[in-house]
Design an enzyme around this catalytic site. Structure first.
Site, PDB file in Angstrom:
ATOM      1  CD  GLU A  36     107.534  50.525  31.353  1.00 37.70           C
ATOM      2  OE1 GLU A  36     107.758  51.114  30.279  1.00 37.70           O
ATOM      3  OE2 GLU A  36     106.429  50.547  31.928  1.00 37.70           O
ATOM      4  CD  GLU A  62      97.067  55.316  34.954  1.00 37.03           C
ATOM      5  OE1 GLU A  62      97.084  56.270  34.178  1.00 37.03           O
ATOM      6  OE2 GLU A  62      97.828  54.324  34.810  1.00 37.03           O
ATOM      7  CD  GLU A  81      98.248  54.452  26.670  1.00 36.92           C
ATOM      8  OE1 GLU A  81      98.082  55.625  27.077  1.00 36.92           O
ATOM      9  OE2 GLU A  81      99.222  53.752  26.993  1.00 36.92           O
ATOM     10  CG  ASP A 120      98.245  47.647  27.661  1.00 37.38           C
ATOM     11  OD1 ASP A 120      99.007  46.810  28.179  1.00 37.38           O
ATOM     12  OD2 ASP A 120      98.438  48.865  27.741  1.00 37.38           O
TER      13      ASP A 120
HETATM   14  C1  DMJ Z   1     103.926  53.460  27.101  1.00 31.60           C
HETATM   15  O1  DMJ Z   1     105.157  53.133  27.624  1.00 31.60           O
HETATM   16  C2  DMJ Z   1     103.428  52.424  26.150  1.00 31.60           C
HETATM   17  O2  DMJ Z   1     102.406  52.949  25.364  1.00 31.60           O
HETATM   18  C3  DMJ Z   1     102.931  51.188  26.852  1.00 31.60           C
HETATM   19  O3  DMJ Z   1     102.369  50.274  25.961  1.00 31.60           O
HETATM   20  C4  DMJ Z   1     101.919  51.549  27.903  1.00 31.60           C
HETATM   21  N1  DMJ Z   1     102.404  52.549  28.794  1.00 31.60           N
HETATM   22  C5  DMJ Z   1     102.996  53.743  28.239  1.00 31.60           C
HETATM   23  C6  DMJ Z   1     102.028  54.822  27.856  1.00 31.60           C
HETATM   24  O4  DMJ Z   1     100.934  54.971  28.635  1.00 31.60           O
END
Ligand code: DMJ
Length: 594
Positions: free
Chosen positions: A160, A408, A427, A304
């Site tokens: 993060e 979610e 997304e 992902d």
């Molecule tokens: C963001 O911090 C980024 O897009 C990450 O790749 C996935 N989670 C969040 C958004 O959902």
């Protein structure tokens, strides 16, 4: 209602559509019937007038929607600056700021992300630039330089901090240094690379995470004291393997390979753990032993951005092993995760869907798909598999329409949310934006407008935009995540801002997984492949591969389609992106009638 021989047109419409799509059995499927999700059975009325409004998006409405998207960003940003800065996040209901949860250190939902580093501001910097707000960008950069100090005893998640903070700092620095300037004068008076120095300081504090024999990083570090002695040693695949864009860029800017080497070592350590039969990776593994803690393989949360960064690292750095790994894993994904008819826009069968599987054999492992997987169609666009991207996105669009946002987790067997919150995630709108760039089909402007309207209807508060606690009753939670400004608003603005330099010169930029803009260029490329070598740009990659790629040209059964099939895609350019009958099928599955 018109009658036809005693039967309503609805009846005949449903029958015809069901027959055409092969939902009455006896139809050849790519996957065995036992693997097919029941909810994807197509039925419903095929009415050619039903989707006519998608064929055109008036210019005046595009301008109006662009202004509304910009206003959305400003509401969230201004409220953060007024009520929350220098804390990390805005609580948009009580109009206050929020930092790490010190009372409850095990609250990783908060403490993984919030580190006392003005998170929302750092994450939002490049959106300010892209909006052309140079004066506020300069002020914001100065505020970051004056207030951010990483020397704090906060334990944060490496992934993060990397994507939101390191990526935010680097992107803003790169835009300031971009020659020629694309967004007016972004350079604050006296700027001399302070954002890059901050990025380096943060990266140095993340490096202790890599102190493992496997090369896989610990998931968390304390910014002052390194890896906590009692910390978890399990990491998700995305967490361990999605650092190479930011670390690689930092290495190249500083001419110090160490950051990129660590990030790449982690990718290769993960790669070695893929299953020998399926080629798939799992979702969580131990960073010391490399042993998988679960055999789940999916395309959403926890996995992902690992796939995303293989492809994007290639686009950015032109390192051939990155594209080789991506190509291999993409083939495995198509073989093992995909269910439904062989081609998106041709033939019969259920609407395509990518399910979660057991990495050892490709068996369906559970009944849900998640909200983060909605980014995957965007990645398919970059890879040139545009037909697949169109269908994959249409499935998520149907879920969005049903709830006015994305739960979610959505349980496709029950036809209901499994996990009901929606924290303003980007997304789905990210994929919508990339599909619009690839197809210029007005359908995607309609989709984007719907997203914007439903965010304004359901999530706007007095002081910003709030997380949806329950997509069914639209109750809210007091949290505006930083990615709302860095991604959700950015992609909405770019979707409607045809003339934005990022769109006009789209082939010269790449978005990180947090939506941060990084310029492409030979100076960031692998020396072996860079220099005078003419590289395919991101846009060229997908246009070339839409002509050449075996993905877009091959049926799921391995048959190579004639060039007419691609022509079919081009012919659809000015209608819907997929045949109406298929859009009707997936809409009807979710009970959507407009
Ligand atoms: C963001 O911090 C980024 O897009 C990450 O790749 C996935 N989670 C969040 C958004 O959902």
């Amino acid at each position: 209602m018109k009658r036809s021989g005693g039967r309503s047109s609805v009846f005949w419409g449903k029958w015809l559509l069901s027959w055409a799509l092969g939902c009455f059995g006896g139809v050849q499927m790519q996957s065995s019937p036992t693997k097919l999700p029941a909810f994807l059975k197509g039925y419903g009325l095929f009415d050619p007038a039903r989707f006519r409004h998608f064929h055109h998006f008036p210019e005046w409405l595009r301008h109006e929607t662009l202004n509304e998207a910009r206003a959305m960003f400003h509401t969230g940003y201004d409220c953060y600056m007024k009520c929350a800065f220098p804390l990390d996040e805005l609580d948009p209901i009580r109009c206050a700021g929020r930092g790490p949860d010190r009372e409850n250190p095990s609250n990783i939902n908060i403490n993984d992300v919030l580190g006392d580093y003005a998170l929302t501001l750092v994450d939002a910097l490049d959106t300010l630039a892209i909006m052309g707000n140079a004066s506020e960008f300069q002020r914001a950069v100065q505020a970051v330089i004056d207030s951010v100090d990483f020397d704090r005893s906060n334990t944060i998640q490496v992934f993060e901090a990397n994507i939101r903070v390191l990526g935010g700092l680097l992107s803003a620095h790169l835009l300031i240094e971009h020659d020629p300037p694309l967004f007016g004068s972004l350079r604050p008076a006296g700027y001399s690379g302070e954002l890059l120095s901050l990025a380096q300081d943060l990266a140095n504090r993340l490096l202790p995470a890599f102190n493992t024999s496997s090369g896989l990083p610990h998931p968390r570090v304390n910014l002052r004291h390194g890896v906590p002695p009692d910390g978890y040693t399990e990491s998700c695949t995305a967490g361990a393997g999605s650092l190479v864009i930011e670390f690689g860029m930092l290495s190249r800017l500083l001419a110090d390979p160490v950051y990129e080497l660590y990030a790449r070592k982690a990718v290769h350590a993960l790669w070695r753990q893929r299953d020998a039969d399926t080629g798939l990776l799992g979702y969580v593994l131990d960073v010391h032993t490399g042993r998988w803690a679960t055999k789940l393989s999916g395309l959403g949360a926890g996995m992902d951005s690992f796939f995303e960064y293989l492809l994007k690292a290639y686009i950015l750095f032109q390192e051939p092993t990155d594209i080789a790994m991506f190509q291999e894993i993409y083939d495995s994904i198509k073989s093992h995760h995909r269910r439904g008819r062989n081609q998106c826009n041709n033939g019969v069968g259920y609407h395509p869907m990518y399910v979660n599987v057991d990495m050892r054999n490709g068996d369906t492992i559970n009944d849900w798909i998640d909200s983060l997987q909605a980014a995957f169609p965007g990645l398919q666009v970059l890879h040139g598999d545009i037909q697949e991207a169109i269908c994959h996105h249409a499935l998520y669009y149907s879920i969005w329409k049903r709830y006015g946002c994305l739960p979610e987790r959505y349980n496709w067997k029950l036809g209901a949310p499994d996990v009901k919150f929606y924290p303003l995630r980007p997304e789905f709108v990210e994929s919508t934006y990339l599909l619009y760039q690839a197809t210029k089909n007005p359908f995607y402007l309609h989709v984007g407008r719907e997203v914007l309207l439903s965010l304004n209807n359901h999530t706007r508060t007095n002081c910003g935009y709030a997380t949806v606690h329950d997509v069914l009753d639209k109750s809210l939670e007091d949290r505006q995540e930083s990615f709302f400004l860095s991604e959700t608003c950015k992609y909405l603005i770019l979707l409607f801002d045809e003339d934005n330099p990022i769109n006009k010169f789209g082939e010269r930029f790449i978005f990180t997984t947090e939506g941060h803009v990084f310029p492409l260029g030979t100076k960031y490329q692998n020396e072996k492949t860079g220099g005078d070598h003419v590289i395919p740009t991101a846009l060229e990659m997908f246009t070339n591969s839409s002509r050449k790629s075996s993905h877009i040209n091959s049926g799921g059964d391995g048959t190579i389609l004639s060039s007419c099939d691609n022509k079919g895609f081009l012919e659809l350019e000015h209608g819907l992106p997929l045949h109406e009958i298929y859009l009707a099928q997936v809409f009807d599955t979710f009970g959507i009638y407009s």
